[in-house]
Design a protein around this motif. Structure first.
Motif, PDB file in Angstrom:
ATOM      1  N   PRO A  85       0.828  -1.218   0.000  1.00 25.88           N
ATOM      2  CA  PRO A  85       0.000   0.000   0.000  1.00 25.88           C
ATOM      3  C   PRO A  85       0.859   1.264   0.000  1.00 25.88           C
ATOM      4  O   PRO A  85       1.957   1.279   0.578  1.00 25.88           O
ATOM      5  CB  PRO A  85      -0.806  -0.119   1.296  1.00 25.88           C
ATOM      6  N   LYS A  86       0.354   2.299  -0.620  1.00 26.26           N
ATOM      7  CA  LYS A  86       1.030   3.603  -0.571  1.00 26.26           C
ATOM      8  C   LYS A  86       0.962   4.184   0.828  1.00 26.26           C
ATOM      9  O   LYS A  86       1.921   4.785   1.311  1.00 26.26           O
ATOM     10  CB  LYS A  86       0.379   4.562  -1.575  1.00 26.26           C
ATOM     11  N   ASP A  87      -0.183   4.020   1.487  1.00 26.24           N
ATOM     12  CA  ASP A  87      -0.391   4.513   2.841  1.00 26.24           C
ATOM     13  C   ASP A  87      -0.642   3.318   3.769  1.00 26.24           C
ATOM     14  O   ASP A  87      -0.442   2.174   3.383  1.00 26.24           O
ATOM     15  CB  ASP A  87      -1.568   5.497   2.867  1.00 26.24           C
ATOM     16  N   ILE A  88      -1.107   3.592   4.983  1.00 28.04           N
ATOM     17  CA  ILE A  88      -1.344   2.515   5.946  1.00 28.04           C
ATOM     18  C   ILE A  88      -2.416   1.567   5.439  1.00 28.04           C
ATOM     19  O   ILE A  88      -2.317   0.350   5.573  1.00 28.04           O
ATOM     20  CB  ILE A  88      -1.729   3.097   7.325  1.00 28.04           C
TER      21      ILE A  88
ATOM     22  N   THR B 238     -10.773   3.353  -6.866  1.00 24.21           N
ATOM     23  CA  THR B 238     -10.519   4.779  -7.008  1.00 24.21           C
ATOM     24  C   THR B 238      -9.851   5.310  -5.740  1.00 24.21           C
ATOM     25  O   THR B 238     -10.329   5.085  -4.628  1.00 24.21           O
ATOM     26  CB  THR B 238     -11.836   5.538  -7.230  1.00 24.21           C
ATOM     27  N   GLY B 239      -8.737   6.012  -5.917  1.00 18.42           N
ATOM     28  CA  GLY B 239      -8.056   6.621  -4.784  1.00 18.42           C
ATOM     29  C   GLY B 239      -7.150   5.651  -4.050  1.00 18.42           C
ATOM     30  O   GLY B 239      -6.999   4.491  -4.412  1.00 18.42           O
TER      31      GLY B 239
ATOM     32  N   PHE C 208      -2.616  -8.054 -11.658  1.00 15.91           N
ATOM     33  CA  PHE C 208      -1.942  -6.947 -10.978  1.00 15.91           C
ATOM     34  C   PHE C 208      -2.694  -5.638 -11.183  1.00 15.91           C
ATOM     35  O   PHE C 208      -3.394  -5.453 -12.185  1.00 15.91           O
ATOM     36  CB  PHE C 208      -0.505  -6.802 -11.476  1.00 15.91           C
ATOM     37  N   SER C 209      -2.535  -4.733 -10.231  1.00 12.76           N
ATOM     38  CA  SER C 209      -3.042  -3.369 -10.386  1.00 12.76           C
ATOM     39  C   SER C 209      -2.005  -2.563 -11.158  1.00 12.76           C
ATOM     40  O   SER C 209      -0.933  -3.076 -11.510  1.00 12.76           O
ATOM     41  CB  SER C 209      -3.303  -2.747  -9.007  1.00 12.76           C
ATOM     42  N   ASP C 210      -2.281  -1.288 -11.404  1.00 16.17           N
ATOM     43  CA  ASP C 210      -1.361  -0.493 -12.223  1.00 16.17           C
ATOM     44  C   ASP C 210      -0.327   0.268 -11.400  1.00 16.17           C
ATOM     45  O   ASP C 210       0.483   1.018 -11.949  1.00 16.17           O
ATOM     46  CB  ASP C 210      -2.134   0.471 -13.127  1.00 16.17           C
ATOM     47  N   GLY C 211      -0.319   0.069 -10.077  1.00 12.71           N
ATOM     48  CA  GLY C 211       0.599   0.823  -9.232  1.00 12.71           C
ATOM     49  C   GLY C 211       2.060   0.536  -9.518  1.00 12.71           C
ATOM     50  O   GLY C 211       2.908   1.429  -9.440  1.00 12.71           O
ATOM     51  N   LEU C 212       2.368  -0.717  -9.857  1.00 14.91           N
ATOM     52  CA  LEU C 212       3.757  -1.091 -10.114  1.00 14.91           C
ATOM     53  C   LEU C 212       4.242  -0.493 -11.431  1.00 14.91           C
ATOM     54  O   LEU C 212       5.297   0.143 -11.489  1.00 14.91           O
ATOM     55  CB  LEU C 212       3.879  -2.616 -10.123  1.00 14.91           C
TER      56      LEU C 212
ATOM     57  N   LYS D 279      14.553   6.965  -4.488  1.00 12.79           N
ATOM     58  CA  LYS D 279      14.131   8.001  -3.553  1.00 12.79           C
ATOM     59  C   LYS D 279      12.837   8.682  -3.977  1.00 12.79           C
ATOM     60  O   LYS D 279      12.371   9.611  -3.306  1.00 12.79           O
ATOM     61  CB  LYS D 279      15.242   9.045  -3.392  1.00 12.79           C
ATOM     62  N   GLN D 280      12.251   8.196  -5.072  1.00  8.20           N
ATOM     63  CA  GLN D 280      10.979   8.763  -5.523  1.00  8.20           C
ATOM     64  C   GLN D 280       9.855   8.349  -4.573  1.00  8.20           C
ATOM     65  O   GLN D 280       9.896   7.274  -3.965  1.00  8.20           O
ATOM     66  CB  GLN D 280      10.642   8.268  -6.929  1.00  8.20           C
ATOM     67  N   GLU D 281       8.850   9.202  -4.455  1.00  5.30           N
ATOM     68  CA  GLU D 281       7.680   8.856  -3.658  1.00  5.30           C
ATOM     69  C   GLU D 281       6.883   7.757  -4.351  1.00  5.30           C
ATOM     70  O   GLU D 281       6.740   7.757  -5.574  1.00  5.30           O
ATOM     71  CB  GLU D 281       6.786  10.086  -3.481  1.00  5.30           C
ATOM     72  N   GLN D 282       6.365   6.792  -3.570  1.00  3.64           N
ATOM     73  CA  GLN D 282       5.457   5.797  -4.145  1.00  3.64           C
ATOM     74  C   GLN D 282       4.165   6.503  -4.514  1.00  3.64           C
ATOM     75  O   GLN D 282       3.544   7.162  -3.690  1.00  3.64           O
ATOM     76  CB  GLN D 282       5.186   4.672  -3.143  1.00  3.64           C
ATOM     77  N   ILE D 283       3.737   6.361  -5.772  1.00 10.70           N
ATOM     78  CA  ILE D 283       2.614   7.168  -6.235  1.00 10.70           C
ATOM     79  C   ILE D 283       1.260   6.483  -6.064  1.00 10.70           C
ATOM     80  O   ILE D 283       0.219   7.135  -6.117  1.00 10.70           O
ATOM     81  CB  ILE D 283       2.794   7.575  -7.717  1.00 10.70           C
ATOM     82  N   ASP D 284       1.257   5.154  -5.876  1.00  7.92           N
ATOM     83  CA  ASP D 284      -0.021   4.449  -5.817  1.00  7.92           C
ATOM     84  C   ASP D 284       0.176   3.143  -5.068  1.00  7.92           C
ATOM     85  O   ASP D 284       1.305   2.697  -4.836  1.00  7.92           O
ATOM     86  CB  ASP D 284      -0.526   4.173  -7.245  1.00  7.92           C
TER      87      ASP D 284
END
Length: 227
Positions: free
Chosen positions: A14-17, A40-41, A163-167, A213-218
């Motif tokens: 997950p990007k967040d908790i 979504t989100g 898979f989702s598109d986050g990767l 060092k990039q932020e995880q976007i999704d």
């Protein structure tokens, strides 16, 4: 999963908790259903949609006894559209889903996708089964939420990926570019002879090295299963 298949991995980050991605594994008679969904989100809004989506998936399979992937997606779409009152509101929240059903006695597979594909590694070849370009939920009068049901005869040793598109959308690498489907396909082909457990570990390393060092976007979710 280990009770029914020879190998698997689940890469879930997950990007967040909490996450807008979720995955599911359900058994109904001789059928097992495997799904990866991208709502979504992300964070709390995404997690709320995940709760709704997971509940609708369970309801379609367990309560309504539906095992055909396309029919499950259509049932989920109708229920989510109704629950969120999307016929009468501006809400367009929904989810993309890849859903596969396998008869564990005959190894017949079925797949339906709402914006998310299925990749199948068979005979040392990686094949993409394309999804329908329409989400689950999000009411649009001009869009028919009828999904295509694909059938395939699997055999021992075949491996499929959901898979989702986050990767693939993650920025990183030396030039800050997206990871892309092409790189993911190249990774899977290069590691096709490795166990799925090792593939999962290598995939995590590849993703983290690419991200740097990039932020995880999704949210990130990927499942690989060997028949």
């Amino acid at each position: 999963i280990e009770d029914h298949f020879s190998g698997h991995f689940i890469y879930y980050k997950p990007k967040d908790i909490v996450s807008g991605d979720f995955y599911a594994f359900l058994k109904k008679g001789p059928y097992v259903m495997i799904a990866v969904a991208d709502c979504t989100g992300h964070g709390v809004p995404g997690a709320l949609m995940s709760m709704i989506g997971s509940n609708m998936l369970n309801q379609a399979i367990i309560e309504h006894d539906i095992t055909q992937p396309s029919a499950i997606l259509q049932e989920m779409n109708a229920n989510i559209t109704s629950i969120l009152r999307q016929h009468e509101s501006e809400t367009r929240d929904g989810m993309d889903v890849a859903l596969c059903t396998i008869n564990i006695e005959t190894l017949e597979g079925q797949y339906a996708g709402a914006n998310r594909p299925l990749w199948l590694m068979s005979n040392q070849q990686l094949t993409e089964i394309k999804p329908d370009k329409k989400p689950i939920g999000g009411y649009f009068e001009t869009v028919s939420h009828v999904y295509t049901n694909h059938r395939m005869q699997l055999k021992k040793g075949d491996t499929f990926y959901l898979f989702s598109d986050g990767l693939i959308d993650q920025f990183g690498g030396p030039n800050g570019k997206k990871y892309t489907s092409r790189r993911l396909k190249e990774f899977l082909i290069a590691n096709k002879d490795q166990s799925l457990a090792l593939q999962g570990k290598l995939l995590q390393d590849v993703f983290e090295n690419w991200q740097g060092k990039q932020e995880q976007i999704d949210d990130v979710c990927m499942i690989g299963i060997s028949v």
